[in-house]
Each structure stands twice: as C-alpha cells, then as structure tokens.
Scaffold this active site. Structure first.
Site, short mmCIF file in Angstrom:
data_model
loop_
_atom_site.label_atom_id
_atom_site.label_comp_id
_atom_site.label_asym_id
_atom_site.label_seq_id
_atom_site.Cartn_x
_atom_site.Cartn_y
_atom_site.Cartn_z
N GLU A 91 -1.47 8.44 -3.87
CA GLU A 91 -0.94 8.61 -2.51
C GLU A 91 0.02 7.47 -2.22
OE1 GLU A 91 -2.72 8.40 2.00
OE2 GLU A 91 -3.67 9.78 0.59
N ARG B 245 -0.14 15.20 2.97
CA ARG B 245 0.57 13.93 2.76
C ARG B 245 1.97 14.10 2.19
NH1 ARG B 245 -3.07 13.54 5.53
NH2 ARG B 245 -4.93 12.25 5.33
N SER C 254 -4.88 3.97 1.08
CA SER C 254 -5.53 4.81 0.07
C SER C 254 -4.65 4.89 -1.18
CB SER C 254 -5.77 6.21 0.61
OG SER C 254 -6.67 6.18 1.70
#
Length: 306
Positions: free
Chosen positions: A294, A174, A224
């Site tokens: 995130e 990510r 998320s």
C-alpha cells in the site's frame, strides 16, 4: 538543474531548494534528496511550476505530508512538489466542504466534527494531506474518501485543469484513476456530508483515536505497508508468523501491529525495503499469499502524486 532552479525562482513560484533531503518530508523519516524541491504557495504558481517542468521535460512527483511514501536512499530525479501552505484553503457551506489539497486530513476531520458534520469520522486517525487522501482513496473503519467525495479539481501535466466527479475518479480499494490511467495533481476537493450530533461524532472519533493509539505505532512510520489480502489481513499474517518486533538495520516490524514498519532512529530506506521483501517472502511461503504494498515505493525516478 541550476538554470531550471533559476527559472523557478525568477517566476516566484514559492520555495525552491536544490538537493533537499526527503527524510525531512516523509513520516518514516528516510529518503535521499530531491534534485529540485518546490513548495508552490498557490494554484497559479503550481500551474506555472508544471509549465516549467514540462518545457524542460523533467520527471516530477507530488507529495503532501509524506505518509504512505517510501523514498529510496538515492532520492528522486527531477522535481518534487510539496503541497502545503497556500494550498490549504477551507470553505464550509452548510454540508458542502471545499478544501485545498495541502490541508491536513486529520485536522479537517476534527474541524468538521466540531461543526457537527458527519461522514468524515473515519478520517480522524489518517495522517497525510487531503490531496493524498483523494488520490489514493484513503480509508479506515469501514469507510473511505469515495463515500464522501463529490468532485476533485485536478491539474494534468499538459496544464489542463478539470473537475473530476466521484465517478470519474474510478475509485476502488486504495486506488483511483490518477494513479495509473491519468496521472495528475489534486488541487482541491469538494465533499458532501450530513448534519449530525456533535457529541455522537466526537465519541465516534475518540473511539477511533483510542483504537489507533492502542494498536498502531507512534514511532516514525509510513502507515500500512501492505494492502490487506481480504479476507486475510496483512498484520495478522505477520503476527502469526512471529514477525512482530523483527528488525533489519534500523527498521522494525512494529510490536503493536504487524503491518507497520517503524524507524527506530537509524533506519535507511534500504533497511525498510529489505524488511518489506522479507515480509512478502514469509507470507508467500507460509500462506501462499502474494502481498502487494500500500505504501508507495519511489526509486530514483518518479512521476505522479502522493
């Protein structure tokens, strides 16, 4: 700010607004105003926008479709640039796909599936724009952007435009080089895919959509909240702590998935932030695990691309 707005409008860079509520542009539907909000309708106009920003030494940031983004109730100082119409070109040449940063990631996945191109099935349930996905190495179901990206065209604050290869992007979970080491704006991406069976691709994407529908909320959310602290999973930690459904103000931990916070209709960014802190404290106290977000949290100053 009025003079800068006048300069942007005089250069016809696209839509220009003052004090635009970012709750209108984030998937969780919270966030205060941007001092200046610009929607350039071409790459050249985006480059001109950045030139004006740099000349006036203004803070800036980019958003796509506003997923994975939590903007404070106080809003954002400086200029927020939204990549949408005019930045959503798509060209498919065999198994090579060139696409603008403003193109919907989900729509792209569906379009490629119908063409019988395989490799993008993982993206069928990921909200947001191509630019944001490339910027943060979006992924699901065991794959991510790093598996399919050949190169990305990037605008840097000094006006330079470069093609960065997959290797140049320095992808990891990510993250990419654009988040810290070389802040820049994704303009376009080139993906390399494989020929596949349309029926098999369609079945795989349907399976992912069904999984998403059954396990993730449909109410406004930001995606998320935490990166998974592998081998553990943030959602499982919250579930084991009995926090599914727990609320602060109008923000609630989803009853479907413990790593999602939903807006029940009255949430403020402060509610979401308080809930994030409570979740972090719980994981640390119960499991000795420090969770890292995130979702990108944007306070009253910002710089970057999301």
């Amino acid at each position: 700010m009025e003079k800068i707005i006048e300069e942007l409008r005089a250069n016809e860079v696209g839509k220009v607004k003052a004090n635009e509520p970012l709750s209108n542009h984030t998937t969780i539907k919270v966030g205060g105003p941007a001092d200046i909000f610009v929607e350039p309708d071409s790459i050249d106009k985006l480059i001109k926008t950045m030139e004006i920003i740099q000349k006036n030494k203004l803070p800036w940031r980019v958003i796509g479709r506003g997923s994975n983004l939590l903007v404070s109730d106080e809003g954002i100082v400086g200029v927020v640039i939204k990549l949408a119409k005019g930045m959503d070109n798509l060209d498919i040449d065999g198994t090579t796909v060139r696409v603008g940063a403003g193109y919907s990631f989900i729509v792209l996945a569906n379009a490629l599936g119908r063409k019988g191109l395989s490799g993008f099935e993982f993206a069928g349930g990921i909200p947001g724009s191509v630019g944001g996905a490339v910027y943060m190495n979006a992924g699901a179901h065991g794959s991510d952007v790093s598996k399919v990206l050949e190169k990305a065209r990037v605008l840097f604050p000094d006006g330079a435009v470069e093609w960065l290869t997959n290797e140049d992007m320095e992808y990891s979970y990510r993250t990419s080089i654009l988040q810290k080491k070389r802040p820049g704006i994704v303009l376009e991406a080139v993906f390399n895919l494989q020929e596949g069976d349309r029926d098999i691709i369609a079945a795989e994407m349907k399976k992912h959509r069904t999984y998403r529908r059954d396990t993730q909320p449909v109410k406004p959310c930001c995606g998320s909240v935490f990166r998974n602290p592998l081998p553990e999973h943030a959602g499982k930690l919250m579930q084991d702590a009995g926090l599914k459904g727990y609320s602060i103000g109008g923000a609630q931990i989803s009853e479907l998935h413990g790593n999602f916070i939903v807006n029940n209709g009255t949430a403020k960014a402060a509610d979401v932030l308080a809930l994030i802190e409570y979740m972090k404290e719980t994981a640390l106290e119960r499991n000795g695990i420090e969770l890292h977000t995130e979702v990108e949290i944007v306070e009253r100053k910002a710089k970057g691309n999301a």
